[in-house]
Design a protein around this motif. Structure first.
Motif, PDB file in Angstrom:
ATOM      1  N   LEU A  25       0.744  -1.162  -0.085  1.00  0.00           N
ATOM      2  CA  LEU A  25       0.025   0.042  -0.052  1.00  0.00           C
ATOM      3  C   LEU A  25       1.012   1.176  -0.041  1.00  0.00           C
ATOM      4  O   LEU A  25       0.313   2.179  -0.582  1.00  0.00           O
ATOM      5  N   GLY A  26       2.028   0.988   0.646  1.00  0.00           N
ATOM      6  CA  GLY A  26       2.816   2.401   0.531  1.00  0.00           C
ATOM      7  C   GLY A  26       3.499   2.689  -0.851  1.00  0.00           C
ATOM      8  O   GLY A  26       3.470   3.904  -1.075  1.00  0.00           O
ATOM      9  N   ILE A  27       3.694   1.543  -1.265  1.00  0.00           N
ATOM     10  CA  ILE A  27       4.350   1.874  -2.820  1.00  0.00           C
ATOM     11  C   ILE A  27       3.140   2.421  -3.543  1.00  0.00           C
ATOM     12  O   ILE A  27       3.310   3.286  -4.444  1.00  0.00           O
ATOM     13  N   CYS A  28       2.153   1.892  -3.466  1.00  0.00           N
ATOM     14  CA  CYS A  28       0.882   2.421  -4.248  1.00  0.00           C
ATOM     15  C   CYS A  28       0.494   3.817  -3.942  1.00  0.00           C
ATOM     16  O   CYS A  28       0.381   4.750  -4.657  1.00  0.00           O
ATOM     17  N   VAL A  60       2.724   6.354  -2.553  1.00  0.00           N
ATOM     18  CA  VAL A  60       3.806   7.018  -3.184  1.00  0.00           C
ATOM     19  C   VAL A  60       3.836   7.202  -4.495  1.00  0.00           C
ATOM     20  O   VAL A  60       3.867   8.558  -5.108  1.00  0.00           O
ATOM     21  N   THR A  61       3.749   6.304  -5.251  1.00  0.00           N
ATOM     22  CA  THR A  61       3.815   6.099  -6.813  1.00  0.00           C
ATOM     23  C   THR A  61       2.623   7.132  -7.391  1.00  0.00           C
ATOM     24  O   THR A  61       2.644   7.495  -8.441  1.00  0.00           O
ATOM     25  N   SER A  62       1.423   6.680  -6.965  1.00  0.00           N
ATOM     26  CA  SER A  62       0.354   7.540  -7.178  1.00  0.00           C
ATOM     27  C   SER A  62       0.544   8.959  -7.017  1.00  0.00           C
ATOM     28  O   SER A  62       0.017   9.769  -7.881  1.00  0.00           O
ATOM     29  N   ALA A  63       0.974   9.358  -5.865  1.00  0.00           N
ATOM     30  CA  ALA A  63       1.093  10.847  -5.623  1.00  0.00           C
ATOM     31  C   ALA A  63       2.362  11.569  -6.652  1.00  0.00           C
ATOM     32  O   ALA A  63       1.816  12.394  -7.289  1.00  0.00           O
TER      33      ALA A  63
END
Length: 250
Positions: free
Chosen positions: A108-111, A113-116
């Protein structure tokens, strides 16, 4: 354009705009995390409310709802292998595999940060290059549209990774589903089998829910007790460990 940025930030940082943006983000978080409810549906539900707001606040609410709903679709995708929004379907297997390894926070953290990062980069490109992109889009002809579609179809096959044959078969099934309904040029019903509800075709959301959600439920029926353990496990900070992973890919 640069001279207008301070004025734009002043409008966005007004208390009413900030509060409405936070409320819209929470609303988008709820809608996006529900499988079958897309960001477009969240915006459609928000439109009647936006009529009572001033233009800047209403646009802020719509943008915040859309951005948060698209990210929130990763939550059921990572935890239950059921993408909440169509945008989450491409990498749902990768996120779910991290969850099975005991790393739901990392997924969820990767999702997040990459979404931002993607949203900020896309916004910057839109601000700087929107007029140029509009000029290019107006020059598109049938040939350019054909190669654009061909590029999208080839990318759909490459998403399958090590098994391109499975990706190609899935692509053909998707193309068959897309042909259901009335023909665009002649209006003749195709593959409707006499059902009037199929004249408008198969909507993307029901097809996605059927392929992902129902398939995942049937897959977990023999081990439903073990599958439930993943959902009740406490999740910590989703930003923990995300920075070290992103630093590997400068």
């Amino acid at each position: 354009m640069i001279e207008a940025l301070p004025q734009a930030f002043a409008l966005l940082l007004q208390p009413q705009t900030v509060l409405v943006g936070i409320g819209a983000a929470l609303f988008g978080l709820f809608v996006g995390s529900m499988p079958g409810l897309s960001a477009t549906m969240a915006v459609a539900l928000l439109v009647p409310v936006s009529f009572f707001l001033d233009p800047v606040t209403a646009l802020t609410a719509v943008v915040m709802t859309t951005a948060m709903a698209i990210f929130a679709g990763d939550i059921p995708g990572a935890l239950m292998r059921i993408p909440g929004t169509p945008a989450s379907a491409a990498y749902v297997d990768d996120a779910y595999n991290l969850t099975k390894q005991g790393k739901p926070e990392l997924a969820l953290g990767i999702c997040l940060v990459t979404s931002a990062i993607g949203g900020l980069f896309g916004t910057a490109v839109l601000i700087l290059l929107a007029p140029r992109l509009a000029e290019v889009a107006l020059r598109f002809s049938g040939m350019e549209y054909f190669w654009l579609v061909a590029l999208g179809l080839s990318c759909a096959v490459m998403v399958a990774g090590r098994d391109p044959l499975k990706g190609a078969v899935s692509l053909l099934i998707g193309l068959f589903i897309a042909t259901i309904g009335q023909d665009v040029t002649s209006g003749y019903p195709r593959f409707t089998m006499g059902f009037g509800n199929l004249l408008s075709g198969v909507a993307f959301i029901p097809a996605m829910v059927g392929m992902f959600a129902i398939a995942e439920i049937l897959r977990n029926l023999p081990t439903i007790r073990n599958a439930a353990e993943v959902q009740v496990r406490r999740i910590g900070s989703i930003l923990r460990g995300t920075g070290s992973v992103l630093r590997r890919y400068p």
